[in-house]
Design an enzyme around this catalytic site. Sequence first.
Site: not given
Ligand code: SF4
Ligand code: FE
Length: 492
Positions: A100, A104, A191, A258, A293, A297, A300, A456
């Site tokens: 991660c 983001c 995060t 985190e 968000h 996902y 990422c 996550e």
């Molecule tokens: Fe982390 Fe994915 Fe959230 Fe970006 S979108 S902060 S990589 S979990």
């Molecule tokens: Fe996240």
Amino acid sequence: MALMTAQEYIDSLRKLNTRVYMFGEKIDNWVDHPMIRPSINCVAMTYALAQDPQYADLMTVKSSLTGHTINRFTHLHQSTEDLMNKVKMQRLLGQKTASCFQRCVGMDAFNSVFSTTYEIDEKYGTHYHENFKKFLTFVQDNDLTVDGAMTDPKGDRSKAPSQQADPDMYVHVVERRPDGIVVCGAKCHQTGSINSHWHIFMPTISMGEADKDWAVSFACPTDAEGMYMIYGRQSCDTRKMEEDASIDVGNAKFGGQEALVVLDHVFIPNEYIFLNGEYEFAGMIVERFAGYHRQSYGGCKVGVGDTLIGAAALAAEYNGVEKASAVKDKLIEMTHLNETLFCCGIACSAQGFKTKAGNYQIDLLLANVCKQNVTRFPYEIVRLAEDIAGGLVVTMPSQTDFNSDTVVGRNGETIGEICNKFFAAREGVKTEDRQRIMRFIENLCLGAAAVGYRTESMHGAGSPQAQRIMIARQGNIQGKKQLAKDIAGIKD
Ligand code: SF4
Ligand code: FE
């Protein structure tokens, strides 16, 4: 100011007075702490790739606020193409870090607070949108990393913020002054919090009139007076502190992060406030941020999934079974699942729409479907990776054993020689490479990186039930009933 280099980003963190606690102690040089540094390297990658001509088109963009070239992580999406590029950028970062990369959450906060503040001002004549635009211009011009802080501790889940025995269970205003507000509370599992220059705090649930003091959103520097972080543990994290364990760590360069972020009477000047009591807009920020968000996902986790599929294929190759049809089929299944997630990320972006404020929002139904799939498919991808890799992922001796000169054999063989003899696989494959790939898989499936890839995937951006509520709301069952009635000839 121009875009920061990766090194400038790391150096910029040293200038902050961020208060970090871990294992019951304050960590002064947290930038070089072996447990924290991989997570910093991960964010640094968002800066490094923006400097790389090969990726500049994806990683940088013209600011809608200033016209300057900025990092896409600080951008307000101006089209559905921007939304799709966001997902592609996240996949790229996942591929480059297998972790991660944290930046983001800020990007998703920028876009949701930008559009919501416009609508609050429209209704109340407040100046939150101007405040926010000024703040974001500062962020873009200085190429900052910002944490989007949403999840409150929540205490008794059956009670609203104002009904909690302890009012700090949700971030709230404890004092209103002519020049600003004073806030208390905390945000959980944040995060990249420690690695961020600034934070944007947002409410975590819809609120009623009695919750006015909890309906608050604002920005504050990460080292604001009264703010501190307690670092979150990860599986196998102390391996990062061992000597000669770079292989055992599985991913020595990169990792996620985190923390619990505590606000202990932090003063927020008026110019950094984006919501202050207009409780009916709390839900709008939450829904928009969660939507973005959940879209994220679909990028990422797919990029990280790419690295896990690659690792499983290598494990098979090293064992000499890469041509077995069962192995090939498992790799096909992993790819199918991973690309399905990408399809969802791209689809909710392609179906995006323009908000009143002018930036683009993703399709909420499809983003929630995306994240719902993410709560499942990475688990199956992990299962298949462990299946292909074999039990060695969890039974292999340490790197210290592989390097050991201690004699154990009748003919003077060392522990290292014995390990290298019995863990050798196909001819021509270095045992150390096999060790590396096994540990890489362990790291993603069970170790520190499993925070970002597995658990996550379940709880990040909202737990599965949160998506099901949104799917129920957006699914238009009434409309679907009508479709059936029309064709079946049923008249009301
Ligand atoms: Fe982390 Fe994915 Fe959230 Fe970006 S979108 S902060 S990589 S979990
Ligand atoms: Fe996240």
